[in-house]
Design an enzyme around this catalytic site. Structure first.
Site, PDB file in Angstrom:
ATOM      1  N   GLU A 193      73.373 -13.493  33.396  1.00 25.05           N
ATOM      2  CA  GLU A 193      73.834 -13.912  32.078  1.00 25.05           C
ATOM      3  C   GLU A 193      74.869 -12.903  31.568  1.00 25.05           C
ATOM      4  O   GLU A 193      74.709 -12.299  30.514  1.00 25.05           O
ATOM      5  CB  GLU A 193      72.676 -14.047  31.082  1.00 25.05           C
ATOM      6  CG  GLU A 193      73.096 -14.836  29.836  1.00 25.05           C
ATOM      7  CD  GLU A 193      72.027 -14.890  28.760  1.00 25.05           C
ATOM      8  OE1 GLU A 193      72.061 -15.819  27.951  1.00 25.05           O
ATOM      9  OE2 GLU A 193      71.154 -14.000  28.736  1.00 25.05           O
ATOM     10  N   GLU A 242      62.491 -15.113  23.958  1.00 22.17           N
ATOM     11  CA  GLU A 242      63.489 -14.152  24.425  1.00 22.17           C
ATOM     12  C   GLU A 242      63.514 -12.912  23.538  1.00 22.17           C
ATOM     13  O   GLU A 242      63.501 -12.984  22.312  1.00 22.17           O
ATOM     14  CB  GLU A 242      64.877 -14.774  24.471  1.00 22.17           C
ATOM     15  CG  GLU A 242      65.905 -13.827  25.089  1.00 22.17           C
ATOM     16  CD  GLU A 242      67.190 -14.484  25.486  1.00 22.17           C
ATOM     17  OE1 GLU A 242      67.947 -13.871  26.254  1.00 22.17           O
ATOM     18  OE2 GLU A 242      67.452 -15.609  25.029  1.00 22.17           O
TER      19      GLU A 242
END
Length: 303
Positions: free
Chosen positions: A283, A184
């Protein structure tokens, strides 16, 4: 608010029920404002796209995982993600999958800060991922998340070399099982100070060095807008190295509507035009009724 703070402190329980008439009217009015300000007709059918949609677990702790899975199914999502291995079976009961799973590590609260950029971490990270990859394949979890860790004084080129050294032994196993490791990209300016994989160029260089289709980047749109901007051009130039996307409004990581600076319909069109066939996960931390906000985000992203 960020994922690390939620992992460390949790969130208070809240009422989850169905959206009332007042909330529905407010949502309809808000969607009309999005259509006006962002130049998108949310009633138009989506263009042909192979991408799929997910929601991350941590911003919705007021729901049980079963409740969130049920809601995701009702909203037409394909996945609930960022789950531990012992949670992967729950979305499957609702016809969903976990599109991005965690590997079980000794201390989950440090998984973002203690990553592959330190040789001493390889002693426990490599076995953890060696266990997670076959489990993910068996549970039909296509991706397992990984992290660079914080710099702690390590130069960027050295940190990248060390990440490659730790990840390379895992890639034959990932290729064997058809599971992709996704590192990420996180911002180091606001949410995750000192995190090393904080620019697309650094992650792309690592992906090129590893040269495997089973290593990709998790391009978090919220984080990369904060670090570098130029989101659409970056996606177009680097889409072959991106295996997963996360959304979030800037500033604040809240709803992805017209209250923030990113034009999500345009970003989603760029992702679709790249031929992306993976998952885009919501998210963001809702500031309004969670179901209403998630409904709105799903509609915005189906371009």
């Amino acid at each position: 608010m960020n994922r690390r703070k939620f992992l460390a402190a949790g969130v208070g329980a809240g009422a989850a029920g169905l959206i009332g008439a007042k909330l529905l009217r407010a949502e309809t009015s808000h969607l009309s404002e999005i259509e006006r300000t962002q130049g998108v007709d949310l009633n138009m059918p989506p263009v042909s796209s192979a991408m799929k949609f997910s929601v991350t677990r941590w911003p919705y702790r007021q729901f049980t995982l079963d409740q969130l899975s049920q809601m995701a199914r009702e909203l037409g999502l394909d996945s609930v993600e960022l789950l531990e291995p012992n949670e992967w079976a729950t979305p499957r009961r609702y016809g969903l999958i976990c599109a991005m799973g965690y590997a079980t590590v000794p201390d989950p609260s440090t998984r973002l800060t203690q990553g592959f950029n330190r040789v001493e971490n390889h002693a426990w990270l490599i076995p953890a991922y060696q266990r997670a990859i076959p489990l993910a394949a068996a549970a039909r979890v296509p991706n397992v998340i990984c992290f660079s860790g914080n710099r702690g004084g390590i130069p960027d080129d050295q940190g990248r070399e060390t990440c490659a050294r730790g990840l390379a032994p895992l890639l034959p196993l990932a290729e064997q099982h058809g599971v992709t490791l996704c590192m990420e990209l996180l911002n180091s300016r606001i949410d995750h100070p000192d995190y090393q994989c904080d620019h697309t160029a650094w992650g792309v260089a690592l992906a090129k060095q590893l040269a495997s289709e089973r290593f990709k980047l998790l391009y978090d749109i919220y984080h990369m807008q904060i670090m570098e901007g130029d989101v659409i051009r970056t996606i177009r130039d680097n889409h072959r190295y991106i295996g997963h996307y996360h959304t979030g409004g800037v500033p604040g990581r809240h709803e992805i509507d017209s209250s923030q600076e990113l034009n999500y319909p345009a970003i989603m069109r760029a992702i679709a035009e790249s031929g992306f066939n993976g998952y885009v996960a919501q998210e963001f931390v809702p500031t309004r009724d969670p179901r209403a906000s998630l409904t709105e985000a799903v509609r915005l992203c189906r371009v």
